[in-house]
Design a protein around this motif. Sequence first.
Motif, PDB file in Angstrom:
ATOM      1  N   THR A 267       0.822  -1.213   0.000  1.00  0.00           N
ATOM      2  CA  THR A 267       0.000   0.000   0.000  1.00  0.00           C
ATOM      3  C   THR A 267       0.856   1.263   0.000  1.00  0.00           C
ATOM      4  O   THR A 267       0.376   2.335  -0.335  1.00  0.00           O
ATOM      5  CB  THR A 267      -0.928   0.028   1.232  1.00  0.00           C
ATOM      6  OG1 THR A 267      -0.130  -0.036   2.424  1.00  0.00           O
ATOM      7  CG2 THR A 267      -1.885  -1.148   1.208  1.00  0.00           C
ATOM      8  N   ILE A 268       2.127   1.131   0.388  1.00  0.00           N
ATOM      9  CA  ILE A 268       3.076   2.243   0.425  1.00  0.00           C
ATOM     10  C   ILE A 268       4.419   1.749  -0.104  1.00  0.00           C
ATOM     11  O   ILE A 268       4.825   0.612   0.168  1.00  0.00           O
ATOM     12  CB  ILE A 268       3.272   2.781   1.857  1.00  0.00           C
ATOM     13  CG1 ILE A 268       1.971   3.339   2.426  1.00  0.00           C
ATOM     14  CG2 ILE A 268       4.354   3.858   1.901  1.00  0.00           C
ATOM     15  CD1 ILE A 268       2.068   3.752   3.887  1.00  0.00           C
ATOM     16  N   GLY A 288      -6.491   6.319  -1.082  1.00  0.00           N
ATOM     17  CA  GLY A 288      -7.043   6.202   0.256  1.00  0.00           C
ATOM     18  C   GLY A 288      -5.998   6.245   1.353  1.00  0.00           C
ATOM     19  O   GLY A 288      -6.338   6.351   2.538  1.00  0.00           O
ATOM     20  N   ILE A 289      -4.732   6.163   0.981  1.00  0.00           N
ATOM     21  CA  ILE A 289      -3.638   6.235   1.948  1.00  0.00           C
ATOM     22  C   ILE A 289      -2.721   7.379   1.548  1.00  0.00           C
ATOM     23  O   ILE A 289      -2.203   7.406   0.430  1.00  0.00           O
ATOM     24  CB  ILE A 289      -2.850   4.917   2.011  1.00  0.00           C
ATOM     25  CG1 ILE A 289      -3.764   3.789   2.499  1.00  0.00           C
ATOM     26  CG2 ILE A 289      -1.632   5.049   2.919  1.00  0.00           C
ATOM     27  CD1 ILE A 289      -3.121   2.425   2.476  1.00  0.00           C
ATOM     28  N   SER A 290      -2.531   8.313   2.434  1.00  0.00           N
ATOM     29  CA  SER A 290      -1.709   9.485   2.119  1.00  0.00           C
ATOM     30  C   SER A 290      -0.288   9.316   2.640  1.00  0.00           C
ATOM     31  O   SER A 290      -0.075   8.904   3.777  1.00  0.00           O
ATOM     32  CB  SER A 290      -2.325  10.742   2.734  1.00  0.00           C
ATOM     33  OG  SER A 290      -1.498  11.864   2.515  1.00  0.00           O
ATOM     34  N   PRO A 304      -1.089  13.482  -1.936  1.00  0.00           N
ATOM     35  CA  PRO A 304      -1.401  12.389  -1.019  1.00  0.00           C
ATOM     36  C   PRO A 304      -0.793  11.054  -1.445  1.00  0.00           C
ATOM     37  O   PRO A 304      -0.331  10.284  -0.597  1.00  0.00           O
ATOM     38  CB  PRO A 304      -2.933  12.329  -1.054  1.00  0.00           C
ATOM     39  CG  PRO A 304      -3.344  13.729  -1.361  1.00  0.00           C
ATOM     40  CD  PRO A 304      -2.303  14.242  -2.326  1.00  0.00           C
ATOM     41  N   GLN A 305      -0.777  10.783  -2.748  1.00  0.00           N
ATOM     42  CA  GLN A 305      -0.246   9.497  -3.219  1.00  0.00           C
ATOM     43  C   GLN A 305       1.176   9.578  -3.779  1.00  0.00           C
ATOM     44  O   GLN A 305       1.736   8.566  -4.217  1.00  0.00           O
ATOM     45  CB  GLN A 305      -1.167   8.908  -4.303  1.00  0.00           C
ATOM     46  CG  GLN A 305      -2.325   8.088  -3.748  1.00  0.00           C
ATOM     47  CD  GLN A 305      -3.399   8.958  -3.115  1.00  0.00           C
ATOM     48  OE1 GLN A 305      -4.012   9.775  -3.793  1.00  0.00           O
ATOM     49  NE2 GLN A 305      -3.625   8.800  -1.825  1.00  0.00           N
ATOM     50  N   ALA A 306       1.766  10.748  -3.769  1.00  0.00           N
ATOM     51  CA  ALA A 306       3.138  10.906  -4.280  1.00  0.00           C
ATOM     52  C   ALA A 306       3.793  12.082  -3.578  1.00  0.00           C
ATOM     53  O   ALA A 306       3.412  13.232  -3.789  1.00  0.00           O
ATOM     54  CB  ALA A 306       3.139  11.129  -5.798  1.00  0.00           C
TER      55      ALA A 306
END
Length: 333
Positions: A267-268, A288-290, A304-306
């Motif tokens: 997820t990360i 959905g995950i920052s 948030p995603q990068a």
Amino acid sequence: MISDSAMSNSPSLKDIAEAITKKDTWAIFVHERPDGDAIGSGSAFYCWGTEIGKKCFWGGTHPVPRVYEFLPHVDVYQVLENIPYDLKSPDSAIIVLDTSNLERCVAGLDDNNLTLIVNIDHHMDNQMFGHLNYVDPTSSATAEIIWDLFKESWQRISRDALLGIYTGIVTDTGHFTYSNTTPKTHTIAHDVLSAGINPENIFRHIYANRRLSGLRLWGLAFMRAFSLSDGKAVVSWIKLEDFEKLNADPYDAEGIVNQLLYVKGATISALLTEGEDEVRISFRSITGISVRELAQKWDGGGHPQAAACKLSLPLERALDLVSQELEEYSKNV
């Protein structure tokens, strides 16, 4: 004269178009280690300026990556640390693209002698450092905002400018696969391709243009990859000496962190790249995950995603610190 809405620091694109077209010189700056959106947006803006008779200048603190050398006017892009003195003129518009804060750009943007700084960006954490700030986090890329600006100004968008706009959009959306891709993004792509832009040619320039040395760098990073928190986080690193041994450069590492996120269950992802006196950390995450909050822990930022940040630590210590933080962070996501 700039309208009241522009002076309120909530300018419309029409306000910005009117303000910059009154200036004889356009100085266009992009963020450090420029990506496809920064270079694509800058190239498109330079095209617009020259087409309407402006004296244009553009540059940044790092060179244009080789994969973007096909874009118009990259041959006149300049690498510099400070704003040249002759651009500090009342006749100059300083246009800063895709840059969330002053620390990521050339020095001198805080000079009180600069009469018009236009800040155009889509990063949510933009620090609004311009006289005119247009920041739209709902746009997939800064290039998407440039498209809107062209439309607002009733400027005919040349084929050269379209190359930059399409490049900015496809790179910041992961070729239309990231969550920031919207129906509007596809509508712009439709209009650009309808004007004759060849998507395969651009794809091959950007994604099928790697050197063998760069491919070996990717292989080394993949060999070092490890997981944390039952596979929720995937991490790797690149040493400074790796670049010399493999005859690679920092731009050859672009895209590795995205690939790490493709591991099943991840997820990360994080990639640590050692420099002369610092370690640069790039983070990616699924929708959905920052990871912006992670980067902000070390004075970084992004989407948030990068997101990304830097640590003034030896690589081994930086790797330990980031791994510990990721282990804890990923448990709760």
